[in-house]
Design a protein around this motif. Structure first.
Motif, PDB file in Angstrom:
ATOM      1  N   ARG A   1      -3.832   0.851   0.074  1.00 59.54           N
ATOM      2  CA  ARG A   1      -5.618   0.839   0.069  1.00 59.54           C
ATOM      3  C   ARG A   1      -6.340   1.380  -0.410  1.00 59.54           C
ATOM      4  O   ARG A   1      -5.833   2.139  -1.284  1.00 59.54           O
ATOM      5  CB  ARG A   1      -5.634   0.327   1.680  1.00 59.54           C
ATOM      6  CG  ARG A   1      -5.810   2.067   1.657  1.00 59.54           C
ATOM      7  CD  ARG A   1      -6.424   1.999   3.955  1.00 59.54           C
ATOM      8  NE  ARG A   1      -5.778   3.215   4.823  1.00 59.54           N
ATOM      9  CZ  ARG A   1      -5.809   3.102   5.953  1.00 59.54           C
ATOM     10  NH1 ARG A   1      -5.696   2.332   6.438  1.00 59.54           N
ATOM     11  NH2 ARG A   1      -6.170   5.090   5.907  1.00 59.54           N
ATOM     12  N   PHE A   2      -7.546   0.742  -0.369  1.00 59.49           N
ATOM     13  CA  PHE A   2      -8.924   1.469  -1.572  1.00 59.49           C
ATOM     14  C   PHE A   2      -9.357   1.277  -0.914  1.00 59.49           C
ATOM     15  O   PHE A   2     -10.281   0.062  -0.277  1.00 59.49           O
ATOM     16  CB  PHE A   2      -8.634   1.183  -2.527  1.00 59.49           C
ATOM     17  CG  PHE A   2      -8.926  -0.455  -2.892  1.00 59.49           C
ATOM     18  CD1 PHE A   2      -9.858  -1.010  -3.319  1.00 59.49           C
ATOM     19  CD2 PHE A   2      -6.989  -1.726  -3.373  1.00 59.49           C
ATOM     20  CE1 PHE A   2     -10.321  -2.273  -3.606  1.00 59.49           C
ATOM     21  CE2 PHE A   2      -7.915  -2.906  -3.990  1.00 59.49           C
ATOM     22  CZ  PHE A   2      -8.885  -2.737  -3.259  1.00 59.49           C
TER      23      PHE A   2
ATOM     24  N   MET B   1     -12.165  10.997  -7.488  1.00 63.77           N
ATOM     25  CA  MET B   1     -11.467   9.770  -6.321  1.00 63.77           C
ATOM     26  C   MET B   1     -10.727  11.010  -6.265  1.00 63.77           C
ATOM     27  O   MET B   1     -10.074  12.063  -6.533  1.00 63.77           O
ATOM     28  CB  MET B   1     -10.994   9.306  -7.347  1.00 63.77           C
ATOM     29  CG  MET B   1      -9.590   8.065  -6.575  1.00 63.77           C
ATOM     30  SD  MET B   1      -8.556   7.098  -8.009  1.00 63.77           S
ATOM     31  CE  MET B   1      -7.444   8.344  -8.724  1.00 63.77           C
ATOM     32  N   ASN B   2     -10.225  10.342  -4.794  1.00 58.72           N
ATOM     33  CA  ASN B   2      -8.975  10.961  -3.603  1.00 58.72           C
ATOM     34  C   ASN B   2      -8.019  10.261  -3.628  1.00 58.72           C
ATOM     35  O   ASN B   2      -7.581   9.290  -3.184  1.00 58.72           O
ATOM     36  CB  ASN B   2      -9.452  12.037  -2.358  1.00 58.72           C
ATOM     37  CG  ASN B   2      -9.453  10.733  -1.920  1.00 58.72           C
ATOM     38  OD1 ASN B   2      -9.163   9.571  -1.038  1.00 58.72           O
ATOM     39  ND2 ASN B   2     -10.938  11.370  -1.240  1.00 58.72           N
TER      40      ASN B   2
ATOM     41  N   ILE C   1     -14.114   7.980  -4.936  1.00 56.66           N
ATOM     42  CA  ILE C   1     -12.649   6.285  -4.486  1.00 56.66           C
ATOM     43  C   ILE C   1     -11.986   7.576  -4.117  1.00 56.66           C
ATOM     44  O   ILE C   1     -11.446   7.920  -4.144  1.00 56.66           O
ATOM     45  CB  ILE C   1     -12.391   5.725  -5.846  1.00 56.66           C
ATOM     46  CG1 ILE C   1     -12.947   4.736  -6.770  1.00 56.66           C
ATOM     47  CG2 ILE C   1     -10.588   4.574  -5.451  1.00 56.66           C
ATOM     48  CD1 ILE C   1     -11.834   3.906  -8.172  1.00 56.66           C
ATOM     49  N   GLU C   2     -11.606   6.597  -2.795  1.00 53.24           N
ATOM     50  CA  GLU C   2     -10.499   6.480  -1.756  1.00 53.24           C
ATOM     51  C   GLU C   2      -9.780   6.084  -2.356  1.00 53.24           C
ATOM     52  O   GLU C   2      -9.498   4.968  -1.507  1.00 53.24           O
ATOM     53  CB  GLU C   2     -10.846   6.887  -0.221  1.00 53.24           C
ATOM     54  CG  GLU C   2      -9.922   7.646   0.635  1.00 53.24           C
ATOM     55  CD  GLU C   2     -10.914   7.549   1.805  1.00 53.24           C
ATOM     56  OE1 GLU C   2      -9.566   6.816   2.625  1.00 53.24           O
ATOM     57  OE2 GLU C   2     -11.685   8.209   2.134  1.00 53.24           O
ATOM     58  N   ALA C   3      -8.654   6.229  -2.227  1.00 54.69           N
ATOM     59  CA  ALA C   3      -6.851   5.352  -2.319  1.00 54.69           C
ATOM     60  C   ALA C   3      -5.380   5.964  -1.937  1.00 54.69           C
ATOM     61  O   ALA C   3      -5.368   6.835  -1.622  1.00 54.69           O
ATOM     62  CB  ALA C   3      -7.164   5.584  -3.753  1.00 54.69           C
TER      63      ALA C   3
END
Length: 386
Positions: free
Chosen positions: A276-277, A262-263, A149-151
């Motif tokens: 955003r994600f 995740m970052n 996941i990038e968030a």
């Protein structure tokens, strides 16, 4: 439904309006706050806040209350929750629920004693249409197994300046910026991953809201932008020379117990803000933005977009992408009929512990191993009153 409020700040003043608009039988019968910043907002909408009491004990004694709502500064939450639970009340508390890992253990012990259904937490984004649609797509298998996941959560300069002027600028009251503001987001992605975070690294500091960047130093006289959002308790006019100890940017990387990575990135000085994600899975990808109001889901085979939805940034009642009125309706239904809620005290505490671990990793310049924390947390959750 008779409601009492402790900590009638801007947020609870606003939620008082939302709750009464959703259900005309909601009656705010009293409040405790020496300087109720949210009271004028209620009065402007012809909503009574009831009787002012000096202490929470006096408000409770004047009862009966169907719901106690807590909007006090974060460092007071635990004591107010305990007092409400010990009085036999159902309690709603704004996020973040507590401000330290030790307080998280203590609240876990209180939940073991009183039961989690007695405490509701204001992690409002769980109620948003966008997040509900994301989880529905995930449940239908559109993403497959989550891989990474990038968030992010980025806020505009006027909002960042608010944090530099408000009581939240002091970590001893707020816990930290990551905890105070981003626990929403961390809770959402914990829910998507479906496992606890185990290892955390993080970096950040303050580089935007510093004296060298004060527009007044460049001869700019119109600084209304940085004072647009009013502050309440302990408010200050200082923005670029704030005496607070919070950061204005931070990045973190997280490894979960199931191997998901995740970052996460937050910044308080983003002119074109976004929240955003992108959730990457074994079968597809979900990308969305709460501020810009979209959800796109692509299948892995053929890169076909199978979900393309847009959402309102705000609605007639909601400041949070349509989520506030849904939360109010669900909380009322829970109090009256026991209807299940999409977020629990355990969820809130796990998101808070992750935020606190990010700050520990940042300040200690180390990778934080959360497994010993979860062992103690689970021990506290299993505790019973003597």
């Amino acid at each position: 439904m008779r409601v009492g409020i402790v900590g009638l700040g801007f947020r609870l003043g606003y939620l008082g309006h939302v709750f009464t608009a959703i259900d005309g039988d909601v009656d705010i019968v009293g409040y405790v706050d020496p300087a109720p910043a949210g009271l004028p907002g209620l009065e402007a909408k012809s909503i009574s806040a009831g009787t002012r009491y000096e202490t929470l004990a006096e408000l409770i004694a004047a009862g009966p209350l169907d719901l106690l709502m807590i909007g006090s500064p974060n460092h007071l939450h635990l004591d107010h929750i305990r007092e409400g639970l010990e009085a036999g009340l159902k309690v709603f508390c704004e996020k973040p629920v507590v401000i330290s890992v030790d307080e998280s253990y203590e609240l876990a012990r209180l939940m073991a004693r009183f039961g989690e259904d007695r405490l509701m937490i204001g992690l409002v984004l769980r109620y948003s249409p966008l997040y509900r649609d994301l989880r529905a797509a995930q449940a239908e298998g559109a993403i497959g197994d989550v891989v990474s996941i990038e968030a992010s959560e980025h806020i505009e300069p006027y909002h960042g300046a608010f944090f530099m002027r408000d009581w939240r600028r002091y970590e001893r009251y707020s816990g930290s910026f990551m905890l105070e503001k981003c626990c929403h987001d961390l809770d959402l992605y914990n829910g998507v991953v479906g496992a606890r975070p185990e290892r955390v690294a993080s970096f950040g500091g303050r580089k935007s809201f510093v004296p060298a960047n004060d527009p007044a130093q460049r001869g700019v006289n119109d600084l209304e932008l940085f004072h647009r959002k009013p502050s309440g308790w302990l408010g200050s006019d200082k923005v670029f020379d704030s005496d607070g100890d919070i950061i204005d940017y931070q990045v973190a990387i997280i490894e979960y117990a199931n191997g998901v990575g995740m970052n996460f990135h937050t910044n308080l000085n983003v002119p074109d803000q976004f929240r955003r994600f992108c959730v990457m899975g074994s079968r597809g990808m979900a990308e969305g933005d709460f501020v810009r109001g979209f959800l796109h889901v692509h299948e892995g085979m053929g890169n076909r977009r199978i979900i393309d939805r847009t959402y309102a940034n705000e609605t007639a009642l909601s400041q949070h992408y349509g989520a506030d009125e849904q939360m109010a309706a669900d909380i009322i239904a829970h109090v009256r009929h026991g209807r299940p809620l999409p977020v629990s005290t355990r969820d809130a505490l796990e998101a808070g512990i992750l935020a606190l671990a990010m700050d520990e990793a940042r300040t200690q310049r180390s990778v934080v191993d959360l497994r010993p924390v979860w062992d103690r947390f689970d021990e506290a959750r299993m505790a019973r009153a003597a």
